[in-house]
Scaffold this motif. Sequence first.
Motif, PDB file in Angstrom:
ATOM      1  N   LYS A   1      -2.118  -5.490  12.865  1.00  0.00           N
ATOM      2  CA  LYS A   1      -2.309  -6.025  11.522  1.00  0.00           C
ATOM      3  C   LYS A   1      -2.356  -4.905  10.488  1.00  0.00           C
ATOM      4  CE  LYS A   1      -5.370  -8.935   8.749  1.00  0.00           C
ATOM      5  NZ  LYS A   1      -6.634  -9.727   8.742  1.00  0.00           N
ATOM      6  N   ARG A   2      -3.131  -3.853  10.781  1.00  0.00           N
ATOM      7  CA  ARG A   2      -3.269  -2.735   9.846  1.00  0.00           C
ATOM      8  C   ARG A   2      -1.951  -1.960   9.722  1.00  0.00           C
ATOM      9  NH1 ARG A   2      -6.511  -2.790   6.117  1.00  0.00           N
ATOM     10  NH2 ARG A   2      -6.596  -0.503   6.016  1.00  0.00           N
TER      11      ARG A   2
ATOM     12  N   TYR B  71       0.399  -3.864   7.520  1.00  0.00           N
ATOM     13  CA  TYR B  71      -0.031  -3.774   6.118  1.00  0.00           C
ATOM     14  C   TYR B  71       0.286  -2.407   5.521  1.00  0.00           C
ATOM     15  CZ  TYR B  71      -3.251  -3.524   2.147  1.00  0.00           C
ATOM     16  OH  TYR B  71      -3.795  -3.347   0.896  1.00  0.00           O
TER      17      TYR B  71
ATOM     18  N   GLU C 130      -1.644  -6.100  -2.652  1.00  0.00           N
ATOM     19  CA  GLU C 130      -2.717  -7.084  -2.627  1.00  0.00           C
ATOM     20  C   GLU C 130      -4.062  -6.380  -2.469  1.00  0.00           C
ATOM     21  OE1 GLU C 130      -1.941  -9.800   0.503  1.00  0.00           O
ATOM     22  OE2 GLU C 130      -0.063 -10.543  -0.339  1.00  0.00           O
ATOM     23  N   GLU C 131      -5.075  -6.984  -3.063  1.00  0.00           N
ATOM     24  CA  GLU C 131      -6.407  -6.387  -2.944  1.00  0.00           C
ATOM     25  C   GLU C 131      -6.904  -6.554  -1.513  1.00  0.00           C
ATOM     26  OE1 GLU C 131     -10.808  -6.566  -5.082  1.00  0.00           O
ATOM     27  OE2 GLU C 131      -9.146  -7.788  -5.814  1.00  0.00           O
ATOM     28  N   PRO C 132      -7.345  -5.468  -0.862  1.00  0.00           N
ATOM     29  CA  PRO C 132      -7.787  -5.549   0.537  1.00  0.00           C
ATOM     30  C   PRO C 132      -8.993  -6.471   0.705  1.00  0.00           C
ATOM     31  CG  PRO C 132      -7.466  -3.263  -0.158  1.00  0.00           C
ATOM     32  CD  PRO C 132      -7.416  -4.103  -1.392  1.00  0.00           C
ATOM     33  N   GLU C 133      -9.137  -6.995   1.919  1.00  0.00           N
ATOM     34  CA  GLU C 133     -10.278  -7.864   2.219  1.00  0.00           C
ATOM     35  C   GLU C 133     -11.498  -7.056   2.640  1.00  0.00           C
ATOM     36  OE1 GLU C 133      -8.947 -10.523   5.214  1.00  0.00           O
ATOM     37  OE2 GLU C 133      -7.454 -11.524   3.940  1.00  0.00           O
ATOM     38  N   GLN C 134     -11.273  -5.923   3.312  1.00  0.00           N
ATOM     39  CA  GLN C 134     -12.400  -5.116   3.784  1.00  0.00           C
ATOM     40  C   GLN C 134     -13.093  -4.426   2.610  1.00  0.00           C
ATOM     41  OE1 GLN C 134      -9.300  -4.805   4.851  1.00  0.00           O
ATOM     42  NE2 GLN C 134      -9.287  -5.482   6.996  1.00  0.00           N
ATOM     43  N   ALA C 135     -14.390  -4.257   2.742  1.00  0.00           N
ATOM     44  CA  ALA C 135     -15.181  -3.631   1.683  1.00  0.00           C
ATOM     45  C   ALA C 135     -14.725  -2.199   1.424  1.00  0.00           C
ATOM     46  CB  ALA C 135     -16.664  -3.653   2.055  1.00  0.00           C
TER      47      ALA C 135
ATOM     48  N   GLN D 156     -11.472  -2.167  -0.434  1.00  0.00           N
ATOM     49  CA  GLN D 156     -11.637  -2.531  -1.837  1.00  0.00           C
ATOM     50  C   GLN D 156     -12.087  -1.342  -2.678  1.00  0.00           C
ATOM     51  OE1 GLN D 156     -14.281  -5.884  -1.946  1.00  0.00           O
ATOM     52  NE2 GLN D 156     -12.756  -7.320  -1.135  1.00  0.00           N
TER      53      GLN D 156
ATOM     54  N   TYR E 268      -9.061   0.711  -3.218  1.00  0.00           N
ATOM     55  CA  TYR E 268      -8.205  -0.015  -4.167  1.00  0.00           C
ATOM     56  C   TYR E 268      -8.677   0.211  -5.598  1.00  0.00           C
ATOM     57  CZ  TYR E 268      -5.907  -3.974  -6.464  1.00  0.00           C
ATOM     58  OH  TYR E 268      -5.175  -4.759  -7.314  1.00  0.00           O
TER      59      TYR E 268
END
Length: 343
Positions: free
Chosen positions: A59-60, A63, A85-90, A93, A96
């Motif tokens: 997955k990574r 991406y 796209e804005e990442p889901e992981q903290a 983010q 980002y």
Amino acid sequence: MSGRQYLKNHLPVILLNLLGMLALALFLLAAGNPVQSVLFVLAVWLTVVILWLAAVYLKRKKYLDGLLAMAEGLKERYLIPEIMEEPEQAEGQVYYQLMKMAEKSMLEKINGVQRERKEYKEYIEQWLHEVKTPITAMKLLCENNRCEFTKDMLAELENINRFTQQALYYALKGDDFGSYTEKDYRIREIRLEDVVHGAIAENKYLLRQSRVAVTVDGMENRVYTDERWVRFVLNQIISNAVKYRSGEPVVHFFTEKKGNQVFLYIKDNGVGISQSDLPRIFEKGFTGQNGRMLQNSTGIGLYLCRRLCDRLGIGLTARSEERGGTTIILSFQVNDFVTGARG
């Protein structure tokens, strides 16, 4: 992202799971469970860990490879946060947001530079147009008061006029250069004889002062191009022929038609160009062996000629031998459709 680097980054997680498996195995064996049951539990645990690591890796990798592909396709790569796209992981983010801050800072800096460049360009344009007035006035004064001094003055004024044109075109280099020249194009059918004689007239005092003989032959060809820009190119070539003259200098203009092309030759009998320097004479700032002997050589004239010819679709080449003179060749493409319509 390589698999080895991924495993290295997740080494603490892998070691923690291995320790957990070891602790569980010891506990189960101490509790009297069969060895087969303990091995089965460990195999299930290990399988789950491997599948989890593989799934996260794939997955990574997908991406990150997508981000790299997008970055490769961008001309301004600092704009990558705008299309990702804005990442889901903290943690992602946070990175980002750092990229967004860097992008904002870069855009502010670019806008500032563009503003300063625009102001500089406008000032240069205004100054160069204003300086033409005193140049023209000095020409008129010299024309109305003919003597040896004013003849020399007129030759120097021709040099000044050429240098101001160089400054204008060089100040408008890059995108500004292209947009300025394209807005100023006037493509029409012209006689090469008219353009050549116009360039000679603009440099007549310089040629006379340097005792350069000029001959013009075979100029019956017509081409479609912009007369003003071609004359600018010829002015630079004439200036170089005068600057690097030797003995009894002669500049010879003649044309030749081959197939669907018309070639304009400007040949001199000057000091020539060495074979090692010849491939680089159209590079910006290159002066070569001859230029190093003259303090006023800048390596800008032929560079600007190349840029203008590229914009106009004119071929520009040179051939020369050291102490054997130089021939500059301009090649114009003949428009067969227009020629057929006129015929």
